[in-house]
Design a protein around this motif. Sequence first.
Motif, PDB file in Angstrom:
ATOM      1  N   SER A 293     -15.102  32.741 -33.105  1.00  0.00           N
ATOM      2  CA  SER A 293     -15.293  31.680 -32.113  1.00  0.00           C
ATOM      3  C   SER A 293     -16.635  30.987 -32.338  1.00  0.00           C
ATOM      4  O   SER A 293     -17.558  31.573 -32.891  1.00  0.00           O
ATOM      5  CB  SER A 293     -15.281  32.322 -30.728  1.00  0.00           C
TER       6      SER A 293
ATOM      7  N   SER B 172     -18.017  29.840 -29.544  1.00  0.00           N
ATOM      8  CA  SER B 172     -18.484  29.816 -28.151  1.00  0.00           C
ATOM      9  C   SER B 172     -19.888  30.368 -27.953  1.00  0.00           C
ATOM     10  O   SER B 172     -20.684  29.791 -27.221  1.00  0.00           O
ATOM     11  CB  SER B 172     -17.534  30.628 -27.261  1.00  0.00           C
ATOM     12  N   LYS B 173     -20.176  31.514 -28.546  1.00  0.00           N
ATOM     13  CA  LYS B 173     -21.448  32.179 -28.240  1.00  0.00           C
ATOM     14  C   LYS B 173     -22.633  31.478 -28.893  1.00  0.00           C
ATOM     15  O   LYS B 173     -23.615  31.182 -28.227  1.00  0.00           O
ATOM     16  CB  LYS B 173     -21.393  33.661 -28.624  1.00  0.00           C
TER      17      LYS B 173
ATOM     18  N   TRP C 157     -13.253  43.881 -23.653  1.00  0.00           N
ATOM     19  CA  TRP C 157     -13.424  42.555 -23.051  1.00  0.00           C
ATOM     20  C   TRP C 157     -12.414  42.373 -21.921  1.00  0.00           C
ATOM     21  O   TRP C 157     -11.207  42.458 -22.138  1.00  0.00           O
ATOM     22  CB  TRP C 157     -13.211  41.507 -24.135  1.00  0.00           C
TER      23      TRP C 157
HETATM   24  C1  LIG Z   1     -15.185  39.894 -27.083  1.00  0.00           C
HETATM   25  C2  LIG Z   1     -15.148  38.407 -26.911  1.00  0.00           C
HETATM   26  N1  LIG Z   1     -14.402  37.676 -27.746  1.00  0.00           N
HETATM   27  C3  LIG Z   1     -14.373  36.317 -27.665  1.00  0.00           C
HETATM   28  C4  LIG Z   1     -15.140  35.655 -26.717  1.00  0.00           C
HETATM   29  C5  LIG Z   1     -15.150  34.150 -26.715  1.00  0.00           C
HETATM   30  O1  LIG Z   1     -13.889  33.681 -26.600  1.00  0.00           O
HETATM   31  P1  LIG Z   1     -13.564  32.138 -26.611  1.00  0.00           P
HETATM   32  O2  LIG Z   1     -13.682  31.688 -28.029  1.00  0.00           O
HETATM   33  O3  LIG Z   1     -12.149  32.117 -26.146  1.00  0.00           O
HETATM   34  O4  LIG Z   1     -14.539  31.438 -25.730  1.00  0.00           O
HETATM   35  C6  LIG Z   1     -15.896  36.385 -25.812  1.00  0.00           C
HETATM   36  C7  LIG Z   1     -16.649  35.699 -24.760  1.00  0.00           C
HETATM   37  O5  LIG Z   1     -17.180  36.307 -23.866  1.00  0.00           O
HETATM   38  C8  LIG Z   1     -15.908  37.789 -25.924  1.00  0.00           C
HETATM   39  O6  LIG Z   1     -16.651  38.529 -25.089  1.00  0.00           O
END
Ligand SMILES: Cc1ncc(COP(=O)(O)O)c(C=O)c1O
Length: 446
Positions: free
Chosen positions: A289, A291-292, A186
């Motif tokens: 997370s 987020s996704k 990442w």
């Molecule tokens: C490998 C990885 N981890 C975590 C996240 C999400 O992180 P966050 O919770 O900071 O939005 C992403 C988002 O693209 C990611 O690709």
Amino acid sequence: MAVRYQITGGTAAEISASVESGVRTGALPPDSPLPPVRALAATLAVSPATVARAYQELRQRGLVATAGRHGTRVRPRPPVATRRAARYPTPGPGVRDLSRGQPDLRLLPPLGPHLARLADRIGPPAGYATAGVLPELAEAARHRLAADGVPVDGLTVTGGALDGIERLLAAHLRPGDPVAVEDPGWANLLDLVAALGLRPVAVPVDDDGPTEAGVRDALALGARALIVTSRAQNPTGAAVSADRAAALRTLLAGRSDVLLVEDDHAAELARLPLHTLAGVTPSWAFVRSVSKPYGPDLRLALLAGDETTVARVAGRMSVGPGWVSTLLQRLVLALWADPATSGLIVRAEESYQRRRAALITALAGHGLTAHGRSGINVWLPVPDETSAVTALRDAGWAVAPGGLFRIGAPPAVRLTVSPLDDAEIPALADAVARALRPARPAGFTA
Ligand SMILES: Cc1ncc(COP(=O)(O)O)c(C=O)c1O
């Protein structure tokens, strides 16, 4: 004609401040080369040691990177607020943008109805004393994590996965410490590691996760932390398989010198089961997370781990921002409890899977091998990233150059399927095949 940014200064501090100012204003955009040490020293009439000190300070703060014969360059995402335009150049008109790596916004749950319902139930304003991790959220999170086999000793909530990982690394490591990261991995994490002044140790990744040999080598090199993406690895789509998890557990068992961090960012969106490493080392954390599946703007992640590790993160948080707003926590709880949202996430998961598989199959039809076992991205090894990215942009497709994600892994490009419609996939695969076709030798006529 492009005007070269003039770095100024007579001391190391002035020179590094001048570079930082160039980065901030966009005059030195990401990937700009800095002059060689001796050349800049001659221009500024200072000793090479002064310039070298300035570059070293910028390197330790993650603004620049030095890579052998490529010299010193501004990092892709230096930890200095730059003008957004410099960071995310908009692809030209008519170019479809597959370079961003964000979820399909069409498949995120709408927040409006949940916010409206919350507004009715929110109660009186909360003060400092009553805020923190909501017991209801902690309870629901424990159930969800336990159902996936994550042993929840301690639990806290951070402002997203990367916020949690930053606090973990800052609490356990010191600048200069080696930290094992996936390669490719990442991009934001690589940027964070650089910004914290840590030393990345590359661990190769295949479709089943970090390789056993790679982790063994990283441990032999003294890695103080290992960060593993459980599923939907960014950028390759790798997911840790049962066999790989077993092998890594054996390697890591009882290693009290290593902090193990698992990043399960795809969470409910991951089609493949979780094979967690959680608990195999005395110091561990499992970060999930929202987020996704639920939306990046919620800025919330669960962080489970051994009691000491979680207490360090929660304690550091308490002397900083304090906690993640209970408004966001309530919103996440409402989303978790909503069957319509769960249904939407299942459909989103199916949609990503279908588009990834279709793209990989279409590329295979052109003799190209791409990767993407899970998640939102397809990773395609290419002979030359710059020419692939340029040719694809000229054909109307913006893709991310693999250089953002690689340390020593071979060249590739990342294609995010989120913005793609099914009907576009054959045309995209054709464009990729044409972009990668070797140039005809000069003078050749068909
Ligand atoms: C490998 C990885 N981890 C975590 C996240 C999400 O992180 P966050 O919770 O900071 O939005 C992403 C988002 O693209 C990611 O690709």
